[in-house]
Enzyme design. Structure first.
Site, PDB file in Angstrom:
ATOM      1  N   SER A 154     -14.117  37.119  12.659  1.00  0.00           N
ATOM      2  CA  SER A 154     -14.902  37.468  11.468  1.00  0.00           C
ATOM      3  C   SER A 154     -16.104  38.356  11.737  1.00  0.00           C
ATOM      4  O   SER A 154     -16.796  38.738  10.790  1.00  0.00           O
ATOM      5  CB  SER A 154     -15.340  36.192  10.752  1.00  0.00           C
TER       6      SER A 154
ATOM      7  N   GLY B 190     -17.148  34.763  15.059  1.00  0.00           N
ATOM      8  CA  GLY B 190     -15.773  34.966  14.638  1.00  0.00           C
ATOM      9  C   GLY B 190     -14.796  34.157  15.447  1.00  0.00           C
ATOM     10  O   GLY B 190     -15.046  33.829  16.614  1.00  0.00           O
TER      11      GLY B 190
ATOM     12  N   ASN C   8     -11.896  34.133   3.218  1.00  0.00           N
ATOM     13  CA  ASN C   8     -11.367  35.433   3.627  1.00  0.00           C
ATOM     14  C   ASN C   8     -10.786  36.215   2.459  1.00  0.00           C
ATOM     15  O   ASN C   8     -10.641  37.443   2.544  1.00  0.00           O
ATOM     16  CB  ASN C   8     -10.304  35.243   4.712  1.00  0.00           C
TER      17      ASN C   8
END
Length: 368
Positions: free
Chosen positions: A57, A312, A170
């Site tokens: 991420s 992430g 997401n």
């Protein structure tokens, strides 16, 4: 910058159970790069500080920056309804109520599509009821982002548009990828490459198309809370399941270079950078509430300077990249193991030695 202590702290993370990790710390003109452990548990091939890896991420900061460049150019209004650009993807009243800003800071109320795309993960967030089978089932699946978005939009909402705390999803960033494509007439991957990656002067950062990484890289081991034992390598994987939300491949040096350019005002204008650092409370995928801006979040400690960046995770790979607000100190660390915690009787992850060792390395790297 005490390089001996940094090396020792990195080694402690390896001893705690991570096969391999590598990092770069910058403080003004001083640079330390370190690595500990192996890139491949079968061969013993060592990790090196210059390897590429999937960074999960952290991708969101790149996508957010591309959208904010369009805001700077007057081509996108942060507070315009999503329906202005994507009426077919978020139809009806929600399309009129959700704004571009709400996608960027996860306050749209749109649910995460992942448990619907990966059937064995459907019980999430009830971790004991999930299974990792779908990871193997979809290793080579080429997902259509529009179909993934439909799964998130069609799922029960996590809250009202604009409500706080928001819920990390997401789905928001796949929609931003589609927005980039439609506004610019160029696929989001190409637009981000040209206007963010190239502008920051990054040479080892890509949004991949295929399933394999180019150049030196580690294997990436997923444990899924002890359900994959021993952890399995997912370095070969079709990343269309996350695209502009989490598919980026990069290096420690490139990520530090990128955040230095972003926070130094060389990627977006000053007003947009200020917006990126304006936070709201958001429920993370781990269930904790964190302050989150527009593709950025802070790391804060009492009496310490604030750092900005992103973390992430994807299957088998993790990343953490933070830059002090004044740009003077930076840390990026990449790991090749994820979800190493076992679950307790109530289904919560049990603290693991890796957690403490990694937190100590991050503290030392940021604050000395």
């Amino acid at each position: 910058m005490d390089t001996a202590r940094l090396n020792a702290a990195l080694e402690e993370v390896r001893r705690a159970g991570v096969p391999g990790l590598f990092a770069e710390v910058r403080d003004g003109d001083r640079v330390w790069r370190g690595a500990a452990g192996v890139a491949d548990v079968a061969t013993g091939r060592p990790v090196t500080p210059d390897m590429r890896s999937r960074v999960g991420s952290v991708t969101k900061t790149f996508t957010a920056a591309a959208v904010l460049q369009l805001v700077d150019d007057g081509r996108v209004d942060l507070d315009a309804p999503v329906a202005r650009h994507l009426p077919d993807l978020v139809p009806g009243e929600r399309g009129d109520a959700i704004t571009v800003r709400m996608l960027l800071d996860h306050t749209s109320g749109l649910a995460e599509y992942l448990p619907y795309a990966y059937p064995s993960l459907r019980p999430f967030p009830s971790l004991p009821d999930t299974r990792p089978d779908s990871l193997d089932d979809h290793r080579f699946t080429r997902f259509d982002p529009v179909e993934l978005i439909a799964l998130g939009v069609g799922a029960p909402a996590t809250g009202a548009p604009g409500g706080t705390p928001g819920v990390y999803s997401n789905t928001n960033y796949l929609l931003l990828g589609e927005l980039l494509t439609r506004v610019t007439g160029t696929p989001a991957r190409e637009h981000i490459t040209r206007h963010v990656i190239a502008r920051a002067g990054l040479h080892d950062t890509v949004l991949p198309v295929g399933t394999r990484l180019d150049g030196p890289h580690p294997r990436m081991y997923e444990a899924w809370f002890g359900m994959i034992d021993p952890p399995r390598d997912y370095s070969v994987f079709d990343m269309s399941w996350v695209g502009p939300a989490a598919a980026l491949v990069s290096t420690t040096a490139d990520l530090n270079r990128f955040y230095a350019a972003l926070l130094g005002g060389r990627i977006v204008g000053p007003e947009s950078l200020a917006r990126m650092r304006r936070t709201v409370p958001v429920v993370s995928q781990g269930g904790t509430v964190i302050p989150y801006g527009l593709g950025l979040h802070p790391t804060e400690a009492p009496g310490r300077a604030t750092f900005w960046g992103h973390g992430g995770t994807v299957w088998g790979a993790g990343a953490y990249s933070m830059t002090r607000a004044d740009g003077g100190r930076q840390v990026t660390v990449l790991l090749n193991l994820q979800r190493w915690n076992a679950l307790d009787a109530s289904g919560r992850p049990v603290p693991h030695p890796v957690d403490g060792a990694l937190a100590e390395f991050q503290r030392l790297a940021m604050y000395g």
